[in-house]
Design a protein around this motif. Structure first.
Motif, short mmCIF file in Angstrom:
data_model
loop_
_atom_site.label_atom_id
_atom_site.label_comp_id
_atom_site.label_asym_id
_atom_site.label_seq_id
_atom_site.Cartn_x
_atom_site.Cartn_y
_atom_site.Cartn_z
N SER A 170 18.35 14.48 -1.98
CA SER A 170 19.09 13.22 -2.08
C SER A 170 18.96 12.36 -0.82
O SER A 170 19.13 11.15 -0.89
N ALA A 171 18.63 12.97 0.32
CA ALA A 171 18.45 12.19 1.55
C ALA A 171 17.25 11.26 1.44
O ALA A 171 17.16 10.27 2.17
N TYR A 172 16.34 11.55 0.52
CA TYR A 172 15.13 10.72 0.35
C TYR A 172 15.45 9.40 -0.35
O TYR A 172 14.64 8.49 -0.35
N LEU A 173 16.65 9.26 -0.92
CA LEU A 173 17.04 8.04 -1.61
C LEU A 173 16.88 6.81 -0.72
O LEU A 173 16.35 5.79 -1.15
N SER A 174 17.35 6.90 0.51
CA SER A 174 17.28 5.73 1.38
C SER A 174 15.83 5.34 1.67
O SER A 174 15.52 4.15 1.78
N VAL A 175 14.93 6.31 1.77
CA VAL A 175 13.51 6.00 2.02
C VAL A 175 12.93 5.20 0.86
O VAL A 175 12.30 4.16 1.05
N VAL A 176 13.17 5.67 -0.37
CA VAL A 176 12.63 4.99 -1.55
C VAL A 176 13.28 3.61 -1.71
O VAL A 176 12.59 2.61 -1.99
N LEU A 177 14.57 3.53 -1.50
CA LEU A 177 15.29 2.27 -1.66
C LEU A 177 14.84 1.24 -0.63
O LEU A 177 14.54 0.09 -0.97
N ILE A 178 14.75 1.63 0.62
CA ILE A 178 14.31 0.71 1.68
C ILE A 178 12.89 0.23 1.40
O ILE A 178 12.56 -0.95 1.58
N ALA A 179 12.02 1.14 0.93
CA ALA A 179 10.63 0.75 0.63
C ALA A 179 10.57 -0.29 -0.48
O ALA A 179 9.67 -1.14 -0.49
N ARG A 180 11.50 -0.26 -1.41
CA ARG A 180 11.50 -1.23 -2.51
C ARG A 180 11.89 -2.64 -2.06
O ARG A 180 11.47 -3.61 -2.65
N VAL A 181 12.74 -2.76 -1.04
CA VAL A 181 13.27 -4.07 -0.69
C VAL A 181 12.61 -4.72 0.53
O VAL A 181 12.84 -5.89 0.80
N ILE A 182 11.80 -3.97 1.27
CA ILE A 182 11.08 -4.58 2.39
C ILE A 182 9.82 -5.22 1.84
O ILE A 182 9.01 -4.55 1.18
N THR A 183 9.65 -6.49 2.09
CA THR A 183 8.48 -7.20 1.58
C THR A 183 7.34 -7.23 2.59
O THR A 183 6.19 -7.43 2.20
N ARG A 184 7.67 -7.02 3.87
CA ARG A 184 6.63 -7.07 4.89
C ARG A 184 7.14 -6.45 6.17
O ARG A 184 8.29 -6.62 6.53
N ILE A 185 6.25 -5.70 6.85
CA ILE A 185 6.48 -5.26 8.22
C ILE A 185 5.24 -5.67 9.00
O ILE A 185 4.16 -5.11 8.77
N GLY A 186 5.37 -6.64 9.88
CA GLY A 186 4.22 -7.16 10.61
C GLY A 186 3.22 -7.73 9.62
O GLY A 186 3.56 -8.55 8.77
N THR A 187 1.97 -7.25 9.69
CA THR A 187 0.95 -7.72 8.76
C THR A 187 0.84 -6.83 7.54
O THR A 187 0.03 -7.09 6.64
N VAL A 188 1.66 -5.77 7.48
CA VAL A 188 1.62 -4.84 6.36
C VAL A 188 2.49 -5.39 5.23
O VAL A 188 3.71 -5.51 5.37
N GLU A 189 1.86 -5.74 4.11
CA GLU A 189 2.60 -6.28 2.98
C GLU A 189 2.77 -5.28 1.85
O GLU A 189 3.57 -5.48 0.95
N ASP A 190 2.01 -4.18 1.89
CA ASP A 190 2.14 -3.13 0.88
C ASP A 190 3.03 -2.03 1.46
O ASP A 190 2.56 -0.98 1.88
N VAL A 191 4.33 -2.31 1.48
CA VAL A 191 5.28 -1.36 2.05
C VAL A 191 5.69 -0.38 0.95
O VAL A 191 6.14 -0.78 -0.11
N HIS A 192 5.49 0.91 1.21
CA HIS A 192 5.83 1.96 0.26
C HIS A 192 6.54 3.08 1.01
O HIS A 192 6.69 3.04 2.24
N ALA A 193 6.99 4.09 0.26
CA ALA A 193 7.77 5.18 0.85
C ALA A 193 7.02 5.87 1.98
O ALA A 193 7.64 6.28 2.97
N GLY A 194 5.71 6.00 1.88
CA GLY A 194 4.92 6.64 2.93
C GLY A 194 5.03 5.90 4.26
O GLY A 194 5.07 6.52 5.33
N ILE A 195 5.09 4.59 4.21
CA ILE A 195 5.24 3.80 5.44
C ILE A 195 6.63 4.00 6.02
O ILE A 195 6.79 4.19 7.22
N ILE A 196 7.64 3.99 5.17
CA ILE A 196 9.01 4.18 5.65
C ILE A 196 9.15 5.58 6.25
O ILE A 196 9.83 5.76 7.27
N GLU A 197 8.48 6.59 5.68
CA GLU A 197 8.52 7.95 6.23
C GLU A 197 7.95 8.00 7.64
O GLU A 197 8.36 8.83 8.45
N ASP A 198 6.99 7.12 7.94
CA ASP A 198 6.34 7.13 9.25
C ASP A 198 7.08 6.33 10.32
O ASP A 198 6.65 6.27 11.46
N LEU A 199 8.21 5.71 9.95
CA LEU A 199 9.00 4.98 10.94
C LEU A 199 9.70 5.95 11.88
O LEU A 199 10.00 7.09 11.50
#
Length: 161
Positions: free
Chosen positions: A86-115
């Protein structure tokens, strides 16, 4: 129940000078200060405390988060990774609502995991502030001079007392 791919996220239209702004019912909405129409803000810029480091070593700190929809909060509950942890919920949820980080526009759970953990904590708090609390401004009128203005009921910015 009908299943399919999610509809593409609509970008917030850029206001054209002098054009009336619309609220969710299609009508104009006046600003709290009475100075004219106000737009509903759906995207919020942020700056990560440390930043996302991509595969080439580039650090990305500035990004944009959009308001969450009911679908954004429901779909992760069907995700197997969330069901297992259940702790993974925030990773998936945050990945859905971030539209861009820097020049990265394909934000997915894998990117959020690497933060870094501090950046994830920042984004979780940022999500809560823009979605759960909503608008904390109230229109008030001065009893002495009858001037209309807005008061922020939430207090100061994050970290201020």
């Amino acid at each position: 129940m009908r299943r399919g791919t999610p509809a593409p996220v609509r970008q917030a239209a850029q206001p054209s000078p002098g054009a009336p702004e619309q609220n969710h019912t299609g009508g104009q909405r006046e600003s709290v200060s009475g100075a004219g129409p106000e737009r509903l803000r759906t995207e919020f810029p942020f700056e990560l405390p440390r930043g996302y480091v991509d595969d080439s070593g580039t650090v990305h700190r500035h990004g944009v988060m959009r308001l969450a929809t009911a679908r954004d909060e429901l779909i992760p509950l069907r995700d197997d990774r969330v069901r297992e942890n259940s702790a993974y919920l925030s990773v998936v949820l945050i990945a859905r609502v971030i539209t861009r980080i820097g020049t990265v526009e394909d934000v997915h759970a894998g990117i959020i995991e690497d933060l870094f953990a501090s950046d994830l904590a920042f984004l979780q708090d940022f999500y809560r502030r823009i979605n759960a609390e909503g608008h904390t401004r109230a229109a008030v009128t001065c009893p002495s001079c009858q001037e209309h203005f807005a008061v922020d009921l939430a207090g100061g910015r994050l970290g201020e007392s």
